[in-house]
Design a protein around this motif. Structure first.
Motif, PDB file in Angstrom:
ATOM      1  N   MET A   1     124.785 -17.986  69.516  1.00 50.68           N
ATOM      2  CA  MET A   1     126.134 -18.930  68.995  1.00 50.68           C
ATOM      3  C   MET A   1     126.076 -19.297  67.454  1.00 50.68           C
ATOM      4  N   GLY A   2     127.278 -19.414  67.219  1.00 47.55           N
ATOM      5  CA  GLY A   2     127.209 -19.671  65.812  1.00 47.55           C
ATOM      6  C   GLY A   2     127.082 -21.303  65.280  1.00 47.55           C
ATOM      7  N   ARG A   3     127.594 -21.613  64.223  1.00 50.14           N
ATOM      8  CA  ARG A   3     127.510 -22.878  63.691  1.00 50.14           C
ATOM      9  C   ARG A   3     128.260 -23.874  64.446  1.00 50.14           C
ATOM     10  N   LEU A   4     128.158 -25.218  64.720  1.00 45.70           N
ATOM     11  CA  LEU A   4     128.886 -25.885  65.231  1.00 45.70           C
ATOM     12  C   LEU A   4     130.176 -26.569  64.546  1.00 45.70           C
ATOM     13  N   SER A   5     131.014 -26.807  65.351  1.00 44.85           N
ATOM     14  CA  SER A   5     132.311 -27.514  64.525  1.00 44.85           C
ATOM     15  C   SER A   5     132.424 -28.616  64.567  1.00 44.85           C
ATOM     16  N   ALA A   6     133.272 -29.483  64.020  1.00 42.15           N
ATOM     17  CA  ALA A   6     133.401 -31.176  64.123  1.00 42.15           C
ATOM     18  C   ALA A   6     134.062 -31.421  65.715  1.00 42.15           C
ATOM     19  N   SER A   7     134.794 -30.594  66.138  1.00 44.84           N
ATOM     20  CA  SER A   7     135.497 -30.863  67.313  1.00 44.84           C
ATOM     21  C   SER A   7     134.287 -30.557  68.507  1.00 44.84           C
ATOM     22  N   ALA A   8     133.515 -29.599  68.216  1.00 47.63           N
ATOM     23  CA  ALA A   8     132.503 -29.266  69.304  1.00 47.63           C
ATOM     24  C   ALA A   8     131.403 -30.595  69.308  1.00 47.63           C
ATOM     25  N   VAL A   9     131.109 -30.949  68.175  1.00 47.86           N
ATOM     26  CA  VAL A   9     130.247 -32.343  68.058  1.00 47.86           C
ATOM     27  C   VAL A   9     130.922 -33.383  69.026  1.00 47.86           C
ATOM     28  N   ARG A  10     132.315 -33.720  68.699  1.00 50.05           N
ATOM     29  CA  ARG A  10     132.988 -34.555  69.154  1.00 50.05           C
ATOM     30  C   ARG A  10     133.007 -34.550  70.890  1.00 50.05           C
ATOM     31  N   THR A  11     133.174 -33.338  71.307  1.00 49.16           N
ATOM     32  CA  THR A  11     133.381 -32.910  72.887  1.00 49.16           C
ATOM     33  C   THR A  11     131.888 -32.811  73.381  1.00 49.16           C
ATOM     34  N   ALA A  12     130.945 -32.404  72.855  1.00 47.68           N
ATOM     35  CA  ALA A  12     129.666 -32.072  73.614  1.00 47.68           C
ATOM     36  C   ALA A  12     129.171 -33.360  74.486  1.00 47.68           C
ATOM     37  N   VAL A  13     128.884 -33.024  75.684  1.00 53.34           N
ATOM     38  CA  VAL A  13     128.343 -34.313  76.572  1.00 53.34           C
ATOM     39  C   VAL A  13     127.199 -33.891  77.457  1.00 53.34           C
ATOM     40  N   LYS A  14     126.727 -32.729  77.401  1.00 52.57           N
ATOM     41  CA  LYS A  14     125.800 -32.208  78.349  1.00 52.57           C
ATOM     42  C   LYS A  14     124.465 -32.523  77.685  1.00 52.57           C
ATOM     43  N   PRO A  15     123.612 -33.542  78.285  1.00 52.76           N
ATOM     44  CA  PRO A  15     122.350 -33.723  77.622  1.00 52.76           C
ATOM     45  C   PRO A  15     121.374 -32.529  77.038  1.00 52.76           C
ATOM     46  N   GLY A  16     120.843 -32.727  76.081  1.00 48.61           N
ATOM     47  CA  GLY A  16     120.072 -31.756  75.448  1.00 48.61           C
ATOM     48  C   GLY A  16     120.069 -31.605  74.019  1.00 48.61           C
ATOM     49  N   ARG A  17     119.992 -30.391  73.490  1.00 56.75           N
ATOM     50  CA  ARG A  17     119.896 -30.132  72.150  1.00 56.75           C
ATOM     51  C   ARG A  17     120.942 -28.948  72.067  1.00 56.75           C
ATOM     52  N   VAL A  18     121.872 -29.032  70.877  1.00 60.13           N
ATOM     53  CA  VAL A  18     122.675 -28.139  70.284  1.00 60.13           C
ATOM     54  C   VAL A  18     122.472 -27.787  68.960  1.00 60.13           C
ATOM     55  N   SER A  19     122.205 -26.387  68.823  1.00 54.38           N
ATOM     56  CA  SER A  19     121.771 -25.887  67.611  1.00 54.38           C
ATOM     57  C   SER A  19     123.000 -25.716  66.678  1.00 54.38           C
ATOM     58  N   ASP A  20     122.765 -26.154  65.403  1.00 53.15           N
ATOM     59  CA  ASP A  20     123.800 -25.498  64.417  1.00 53.15           C
ATOM     60  C   ASP A  20     123.369 -24.778  63.429  1.00 53.15           C
ATOM     61  N   GLY A  21     122.145 -24.224  63.621  1.00 51.76           N
ATOM     62  CA  GLY A  21     121.276 -23.074  62.945  1.00 51.76           C
ATOM     63  C   GLY A  21     120.439 -24.023  61.603  1.00 51.76           C
ATOM     64  N   ASP A  22     119.599 -23.348  61.258  1.00 52.78           N
ATOM     65  CA  ASP A  22     118.511 -23.658  60.219  1.00 52.78           C
ATOM     66  C   ASP A  22     117.841 -24.963  60.380  1.00 52.78           C
ATOM     67  N   GLY A  23     117.530 -25.243  61.699  1.00 49.98           N
ATOM     68  CA  GLY A  23     116.756 -26.382  62.312  1.00 49.98           C
ATOM     69  C   GLY A  23     117.608 -27.539  62.376  1.00 49.98           C
ATOM     70  N   LEU A  24     118.974 -27.542  62.381  1.00 51.86           N
ATOM     71  CA  LEU A  24     119.654 -28.780  62.548  1.00 51.86           C
ATOM     72  C   LEU A  24     120.074 -28.630  63.948  1.00 51.86           C
ATOM     73  N   PHE A  25     119.896 -29.850  64.776  1.00 50.08           N
ATOM     74  CA  PHE A  25     120.256 -29.981  66.085  1.00 50.08           C
ATOM     75  C   PHE A  25     121.002 -31.435  66.327  1.00 50.08           C
ATOM     76  N   LEU A  26     122.060 -31.026  67.105  1.00 46.75           N
ATOM     77  CA  LEU A  26     122.659 -32.247  67.725  1.00 46.75           C
ATOM     78  C   LEU A  26     122.003 -32.886  69.002  1.00 46.75           C
ATOM     79  N   VAL A  27     121.467 -33.852  69.320  1.00 44.04           N
ATOM     80  CA  VAL A  27     120.785 -34.356  70.242  1.00 44.04           C
ATOM     81  C   VAL A  27     121.689 -35.165  71.254  1.00 44.04           C
ATOM     82  N   ILE A  28     121.683 -34.764  72.712  1.00 36.58           N
ATOM     83  CA  ILE A  28     122.666 -35.646  73.362  1.00 36.58           C
ATOM     84  C   ILE A  28     121.612 -35.946  74.448  1.00 36.58           C
TER      85      ILE A  28
END
Length: 106
Positions: A1-28
């Protein structure tokens, strides 16, 4: 999976971690709260550093903060201590000295 987009951040709802790469994660979390975490590893030790709530910290700013954390780690510095220093928090030694000085005045 590639890097996140701003819209992907807004719409993400499934609990867990979503990687943006280089150790950066969106935690839901289960309740829907989202936050940014930077995971780094040095000398076999892995640490996660919170970068803020996704409702207050944009994807671009989270990436910048993650770069900053990684740079501090590469220099052998502790990102938590460096952040506190920037914000003006006293070290334990400084706080103890103030308490001792105040108690001597009493």
């Amino acid at each position: 999976m590639g890097r996140l987009s701003a819209s992907a951040v807004r719409t993400a709802v499934k609990p867990g971690r979503v990687s943006d790469g280089d150790g950066l994660f969106l935690v839901i979390k289960e309740g829907g709260a989202k936050s940014w975490v930077c995971r780094v590893q040095r000398h076999g030790n892995r640490r996660d550093f919170g970068l803020g709530s996704a409702s207050k910290v944009s994807l671009a700013l989270a990436r910048e903060r993650a770069r900053e954390v990684r740079a501090w780690i590469e220099l052998g510095l502790d990102p938590v201590f460096e952040r506190r220093k920037i914000l003006g928090f006293p070290t334990f030694r400084e706080a103890a000295a103030k308490v001792l000085a105040a108690s001597k005045m009493s």
